[in-house]
Design an enzyme around this catalytic site. Structure first.
Site, PDB file in Angstrom:
ATOM      1  N   CYS A 225     -15.601   3.254   2.150  1.00 46.98           N
ATOM      2  CA  CYS A 225     -16.839   2.951   1.432  1.00 46.98           C
ATOM      3  C   CYS A 225     -16.601   1.750   0.525  1.00 46.98           C
TER       4      CYS A 225
ATOM      5  N   CYS B 168     -21.105  -0.272 -11.016  1.00 47.49           N
ATOM      6  CA  CYS B 168     -20.323   0.534 -10.067  1.00 47.49           C
ATOM      7  C   CYS B 168     -20.526   2.021 -10.334  1.00 47.49           C
TER       8      CYS B 168
ATOM      9  N   CYS C 240     -18.993   0.650  -4.553  1.00 42.05           N
ATOM     10  CA  CYS C 240     -18.639   0.265  -5.935  1.00 42.05           C
ATOM     11  C   CYS C 240     -18.115  -1.163  -6.006  1.00 42.05           C
TER      12      CYS C 240
ATOM     13  N   CYS D  61     -21.099  -3.946 -18.326  1.00 41.26           N
ATOM     14  CA  CYS D  61     -21.618  -3.645 -16.981  1.00 41.26           C
ATOM     15  C   CYS D  61     -21.164  -2.257 -16.512  1.00 41.26           C
TER      16      CYS D  61
ATOM     17  N   CYS E 212     -15.135  10.911  -3.678  1.00 42.29           N
ATOM     18  CA  CYS E 212     -15.195   9.528  -3.190  1.00 42.29           C
ATOM     19  C   CYS E 212     -15.374   9.503  -1.666  1.00 42.29           C
TER      20      CYS E 212
ATOM     21  N   ASP F 280       0.775  -1.238   0.000  1.00 46.00           N
ATOM     22  CA  ASP F 280       0.000   0.000   0.000  1.00 46.00           C
ATOM     23  C   ASP F 280       0.814   1.301   0.000  1.00 46.00           C
TER      24      ASP F 280
ATOM     25  N   CYS G 179     -15.009  -6.570 -17.555  1.00 46.09           N
ATOM     26  CA  CYS G 179     -16.171  -5.798 -17.093  1.00 46.09           C
ATOM     27  C   CYS G 179     -17.280  -5.777 -18.144  1.00 46.09           C
TER      28      CYS G 179
ATOM     29  N   CYS H  42     -20.550  -5.072  -7.464  1.00 44.51           N
ATOM     30  CA  CYS H  42     -19.824  -5.710  -8.565  1.00 44.51           C
ATOM     31  C   CYS H  42     -20.189  -7.199  -8.661  1.00 44.51           C
TER      32      CYS H  42
HETATM   33  C1  B12 Z   1      -4.524   6.736  -3.131  1.00 46.13           C
HETATM   34  C2  B12 Z   1      -5.287   5.457  -2.881  1.00 46.13           C
HETATM   35  C3  B12 Z   1      -6.652   5.560  -2.647  1.00 46.13           C
HETATM   36  C4  B12 Z   1      -7.433   6.846  -2.910  1.00 46.13           C
HETATM   37  C5  B12 Z   1      -7.624   7.000  -4.450  1.00 46.13           C
HETATM   38  C6  B12 Z   1      -8.222   5.736  -5.089  1.00 46.13           C
HETATM   39  C7  B12 Z   1      -7.877   5.516  -6.534  1.00 46.13           C
HETATM   40  N1  B12 Z   1      -8.800   4.908  -7.257  1.00 46.13           N
HETATM   41  O1  B12 Z   1      -6.794   5.869  -6.965  1.00 46.13           O
HETATM   42  C8  B12 Z   1      -8.732   6.606  -2.091  1.00 46.13           C
HETATM   43  C9  B12 Z   1      -8.569   7.174  -0.691  1.00 46.13           C
HETATM   44  C10 B12 Z   1     -10.012   7.196  -2.702  1.00 46.13           C
HETATM   45  C11 B12 Z   1      -8.736   5.089  -2.023  1.00 46.13           C
HETATM   46  C12 B12 Z   1      -9.868   4.342  -1.832  1.00 46.13           C
HETATM   47  C13 B12 Z   1      -9.876   2.961  -1.790  1.00 46.13           C
HETATM   48  N2  B12 Z   1      -8.806   2.142  -1.707  1.00 46.13           N
HETATM   49 CO1  B12 Z   1      -6.990   2.735  -2.024  1.00 46.13          CO
HETATM   50  N3  B12 Z   1      -5.220   3.116  -2.510  1.00 46.13           N
HETATM   51  C14 B12 Z   1      -4.623   4.207  -2.882  1.00 46.13           C
HETATM   52  C15 B12 Z   1      -3.147   3.940  -3.242  1.00 46.13           C
HETATM   53  C16 B12 Z   1      -2.281   4.364  -2.057  1.00 46.13           C
HETATM   54  C17 B12 Z   1      -2.680   4.631  -4.524  1.00 46.13           C
HETATM   55  C18 B12 Z   1      -3.647   4.492  -5.703  1.00 46.13           C
HETATM   56  C19 B12 Z   1      -3.213   5.291  -6.908  1.00 46.13           C
HETATM   57  O2  B12 Z   1      -2.065   5.332  -7.254  1.00 46.13           O
HETATM   58  N4  B12 Z   1      -4.152   5.941  -7.587  1.00 46.13           N
HETATM   59  C20 B12 Z   1      -3.894   6.652  -8.783  1.00 46.13           C
HETATM   60  C21 B12 Z   1      -4.994   6.413  -9.776  1.00 46.13           C
HETATM   61  C22 B12 Z   1      -4.664   7.057 -11.129  1.00 46.13           C
HETATM   62  O3  B12 Z   1      -5.099   5.048  -9.950  1.00 46.13           O
HETATM   63  P1  B12 Z   1      -6.483   4.335 -10.232  1.00 46.13           P
HETATM   64  O4  B12 Z   1      -7.626   5.194  -9.859  1.00 46.13           O
HETATM   65  O5  B12 Z   1      -6.379   2.974  -9.622  1.00 46.13           O
HETATM   66  O6  B12 Z   1      -6.451   4.279 -11.791  1.00 46.13           O
HETATM   67  C23 B12 Z   1      -5.811   3.231 -12.475  1.00 46.13           C
HETATM   68  C24 B12 Z   1      -6.716   2.696 -13.575  1.00 46.13           C
HETATM   69  O7  B12 Z   1      -8.049   2.910 -13.298  1.00 46.13           O
HETATM   70  C25 B12 Z   1      -6.153   3.267 -14.818  1.00 46.13           C
HETATM   71  N5  B12 Z   1      -6.812   4.452 -15.332  1.00 46.13           N
HETATM   72  C26 B12 Z   1      -6.865   5.667 -14.758  1.00 46.13           C
HETATM   73  N6  B12 Z   1      -7.463   6.537 -15.582  1.00 46.13           N
HETATM   74  C27 B12 Z   1      -7.799   5.841 -16.690  1.00 46.13           C
HETATM   75  C28 B12 Z   1      -8.434   6.257 -17.860  1.00 46.13           C
HETATM   76  C29 B12 Z   1      -8.660   5.320 -18.861  1.00 46.13           C
HETATM   77  C30 B12 Z   1      -9.349   5.795 -20.093  1.00 46.13           C
HETATM   78  C31 B12 Z   1      -8.274   3.958 -18.670  1.00 46.13           C
HETATM   79  C32 B12 Z   1      -8.530   2.938 -19.733  1.00 46.13           C
HETATM   80  C33 B12 Z   1      -7.632   3.555 -17.504  1.00 46.13           C
HETATM   81  C34 B12 Z   1      -7.401   4.516 -16.534  1.00 46.13           C
HETATM   82  O8  B12 Z   1      -4.804   3.602 -14.547  1.00 46.13           O
HETATM   83  C35 B12 Z   1      -4.619   3.890 -13.183  1.00 46.13           C
HETATM   84  C36 B12 Z   1      -3.273   3.450 -12.678  1.00 46.13           C
HETATM   85  O9  B12 Z   1      -3.196   2.058 -12.509  1.00 46.13           O
HETATM   86  C37 B12 Z   1      -3.174   2.372  -3.449  1.00 46.13           C
HETATM   87  C38 B12 Z   1      -1.868   1.655  -3.087  1.00 46.13           C
HETATM   88  C39 B12 Z   1      -0.821   1.870  -4.180  1.00 46.13           C
HETATM   89  N7  B12 Z   1       0.370   2.259  -3.778  1.00 46.13           N
HETATM   90  O10 B12 Z   1      -1.078   1.668  -5.343  1.00 46.13           O
HETATM   91  C40 B12 Z   1      -4.356   1.919  -2.549  1.00 46.13           C
HETATM   92  C41 B12 Z   1      -5.261   0.776  -3.058  1.00 46.13           C
HETATM   93  C42 B12 Z   1      -5.559   1.051  -4.507  1.00 46.13           C
HETATM   94  N8  B12 Z   1      -6.476   0.955  -2.289  1.00 46.13           N
HETATM   95  C43 B12 Z   1      -7.056  -0.131  -1.956  1.00 46.13           C
HETATM   96  C44 B12 Z   1      -8.314  -0.215  -1.315  1.00 46.13           C
HETATM   97  C45 B12 Z   1      -8.675  -1.519  -0.654  1.00 46.13           C
HETATM   98  C46 B12 Z   1      -9.182   0.883  -1.335  1.00 46.13           C
HETATM   99  C47 B12 Z   1     -10.679   0.891  -1.002  1.00 46.13           C
HETATM  100  C48 B12 Z   1     -11.429  -0.353  -1.425  1.00 46.13           C
HETATM  101  C49 B12 Z   1     -10.852   1.136   0.532  1.00 46.13           C
HETATM  102  C50 B12 Z   1     -12.281   1.398   0.970  1.00 46.13           C
HETATM  103  N9  B12 Z   1     -13.126   0.397   0.986  1.00 46.13           N
HETATM  104  O11 B12 Z   1     -12.638   2.485   1.337  1.00 46.13           O
HETATM  105  C51 B12 Z   1     -11.139   2.156  -1.764  1.00 46.13           C
HETATM  106  C52 B12 Z   1     -11.572   1.836  -3.203  1.00 46.13           C
HETATM  107  C53 B12 Z   1     -12.001   3.073  -3.977  1.00 46.13           C
HETATM  108  C54 B12 Z   1     -11.806   2.903  -5.483  1.00 46.13           C
HETATM  109  N10 B12 Z   1     -12.864   2.607  -6.209  1.00 46.13           N
HETATM  110  O12 B12 Z   1     -10.656   3.021  -5.951  1.00 46.13           O
HETATM  111  C55 B12 Z   1      -6.296  -1.347  -2.465  1.00 46.13           C
HETATM  112  C56 B12 Z   1      -7.039  -1.869  -3.702  1.00 46.13           C
HETATM  113  C57 B12 Z   1      -7.061  -3.380  -3.866  1.00 46.13           C
HETATM  114  C58 B12 Z   1      -7.777  -3.745  -5.140  1.00 46.13           C
HETATM  115  N11 B12 Z   1      -8.316  -4.963  -5.162  1.00 46.13           N
HETATM  116  O13 B12 Z   1      -7.838  -2.994  -6.100  1.00 46.13           O
HETATM  117  C59 B12 Z   1      -4.877  -0.736  -2.763  1.00 46.13           C
HETATM  118  C60 B12 Z   1      -4.147  -1.359  -3.941  1.00 46.13           C
HETATM  119  C61 B12 Z   1      -4.055  -0.907  -1.458  1.00 46.13           C
HETATM  120  C62 B12 Z   1      -3.559  -2.340  -1.268  1.00 46.13           C
HETATM  121  N12 B12 Z   1      -2.248  -2.519  -1.178  1.00 46.13           N
HETATM  122  O14 B12 Z   1      -4.286  -3.300  -1.226  1.00 46.13           O
HETATM  123  N13 B12 Z   1      -7.492   4.577  -2.231  1.00 46.13           N
END
Ligand code: B12
Length: 305
Positions: free
Chosen positions: A239, A192, A242, A189, A212, A132, A186, A246
């Site tokens: 929360c 979420c 989402c 669907c 969020c 994480d 996905c 799923c």
């Molecule tokens: C910051 C963070 C958060 C933030 C931001 C979440 C987010 N979506 O980024 C907040 C506080 C909101 C959060 C919430 C949650 N988190 Co969090 N979080 C992190 C952390 C520290 C960094 C994530 C990050 O880099 N985000 C940056 C964005 C850009 O990444 P992303 O949204 O995932 O987007 C990716 C894709 O969607 C894609 N993408 C983005 N834009 C686009 C656009 C297009 C067109 C396409 C095709 C793709 C694409 O590329 C991105 C990079 O991989 C990670 C740990 C880590 N070091 O990675 C844990 C992590 C992601 N979190 C985790 C968890 C458990 C949660 C929650 C479930 C907790 C909860 N129940 O409240 C929620 C889930 C919310 C959600 N739907 O994401 C787990 C997820 C496990 C899993 N199975 O995915 C992680 C991996 C921690 C862990 N080691 O287990 N989190």
């Protein structure tokens, strides 16, 4: 050194340690890195300045571990089901925080795997493990290692285990046999996106943290304005909406780990009002990410909802 053999032995050890999933990704920048940069530019990280700080490392893992070749990606199931009692509501406290702190539980297992590599595979291999908190895109590397795909809710989803899985990685200079990514399952669907009450999933795969509930209740340190307070509603910590909706989280296996079983104290979470009760509630859990002032703020939002 026999590449296939080392890879198999590491995977076998990971499974012995209790990881349900293990795969190896190349230590190259993930294709998702450009999405990450755009996401930051769009302000979707809100006040999470630490994401901005680690930008360079996320794009170049050499800056973390010179000579890095492979990423060993592991996943641990934390789903405890709904039939167990006592069971808090995922609407109030997110499932990931029900049991003991996963950073500790999973971190220990990652360290054991690192020790195995040094003692049994190659004492000269450099390693660096994260759960994480590291400056890497965990979901993106896990997807590259074939653990699942990044779903429209932006979570890493496995067809079989769903998304209630924690991710951890070991960066290593070892040359290992890399796995192939799976495909996005996905389909059409959009449950979420349609179910998020605040519209935080602004497009498939794109989460605007500022909307969020997880971000607002945990990461956001300021006071809530009227809109934020309304958004948070019944949620005290994190929360799962989402993920709850799923289809890949229907009929998933429960974790065998006693450490992730719900702490009975959570059933009383709504009533926890004093700082000493709060400290007792969060002790040893991932909930110690928030301060008492945030808890009070979240409680007040709940009273208004
Ligand atoms: C910051 C963070 C958060 C933030 C931001 C979440 C987010 N979506 O980024 C907040 C506080 C909101 C959060 C919430 C949650 N988190 Co969090 N979080 C992190 C952390 C520290 C960094 C994530 C990050 O880099 N985000 C940056 C964005 C850009 O990444 P992303 O949204 O995932 O987007 C990716 C894709 O969607 C894609 N993408 C983005 N834009 C686009 C656009 C297009 C067109 C396409 C095709 C793709 C694409 O590329 C991105 C990079 O991989 C990670 C740990 C880590 N070091 O990675 C844990 C992590 C992601 N979190 C985790 C968890 C458990 C949660 C929650 C479930 C907790 C909860 N129940 O409240 C929620 C889930 C919310 C959600 N739907 O994401 C787990 C997820 C496990 C899993 N199975 O995915 C992680 C991996 C921690 C862990 N080691 O287990 N989190």
């Amino acid at each position: 050194m026999d590449l296939m053999n080392s890879t198999q032995r590491i995977k076998e050890k990971a499974r012995q340690l209790g990881f349900e999933l293990v795969g190896i990704a190349p230590a190259t920048p993930t294709p998702d890195y450009t999405h990450f940069l755009r996401w930051l530019d769009q302000g979707h990280a809100g006040t999470m300045a630490y994401l901005q700080r680690g930008t360079g490392k996320r794009g170049n893992l050499e800056l973390i571990l010179p000579g890095v070749r492979s990423i060993i990606c592991c996943a641990l199931n934390y789903y405890t089901g709904d039939s167990l009692t006592p069971n808090p509501s995922p609407d109030i406290i997110a499932r990931y925080a029900w049991g003991e702190d996963y950073h500790e539980v999973m971190g220990k297992k990652m360290q054991q795997l690192e020790t195995f590599i040094h003692q049994e595979i190659d004492p000269t291999a450099a390693t660096k493990s994260y759960v994480d908190t590291g400056p890497i895109l965990e979901r993106a590397h896990a997807a590259q290692a074939g653990l699942g795909w990044i779903g429209k809710n932006s979570c890493l989803i496995n067809n079989g285990l769903g998304s209630y899985i924690f991710l951890g990685e070991i960066l290593t200079t070892l040359e290992l046999d890399h796995d192939r990514p799976t495909y996005d399952q996905c389909g059409t669907c959009t449950k979420c996106l349609d179910s998020c009450p605040t519209g935080a999933l602004v497009a498939p795969y794109q989460l605007d943290s500022r909307k969020c509930i997880s971000y607002l209740t945990i990461e956001y340190r300021g006071d809530f304005d009227a809109t934020q307070s309304k958004m948070v509603g019944d949620h005290l910590y994190g929360c799962d909406i989402c993920q709850e909706v799923c289809p890949y989280n229907d009929r998933i296996p429960v974790t065998p780990l006693p450490e992730f079983q719900p702490r009975p104290a959570l059933l009383q979470a709504k009533k926890v009002a004093s700082e000493s009760e709060f400290k007792e509630l969060i002790k040893g859990s991932a909930m110690d990410r928030i301060k008492f002032s945030q808890w009070v703020r979240n409680q007040e939002a709940l009273k208004k909802s």
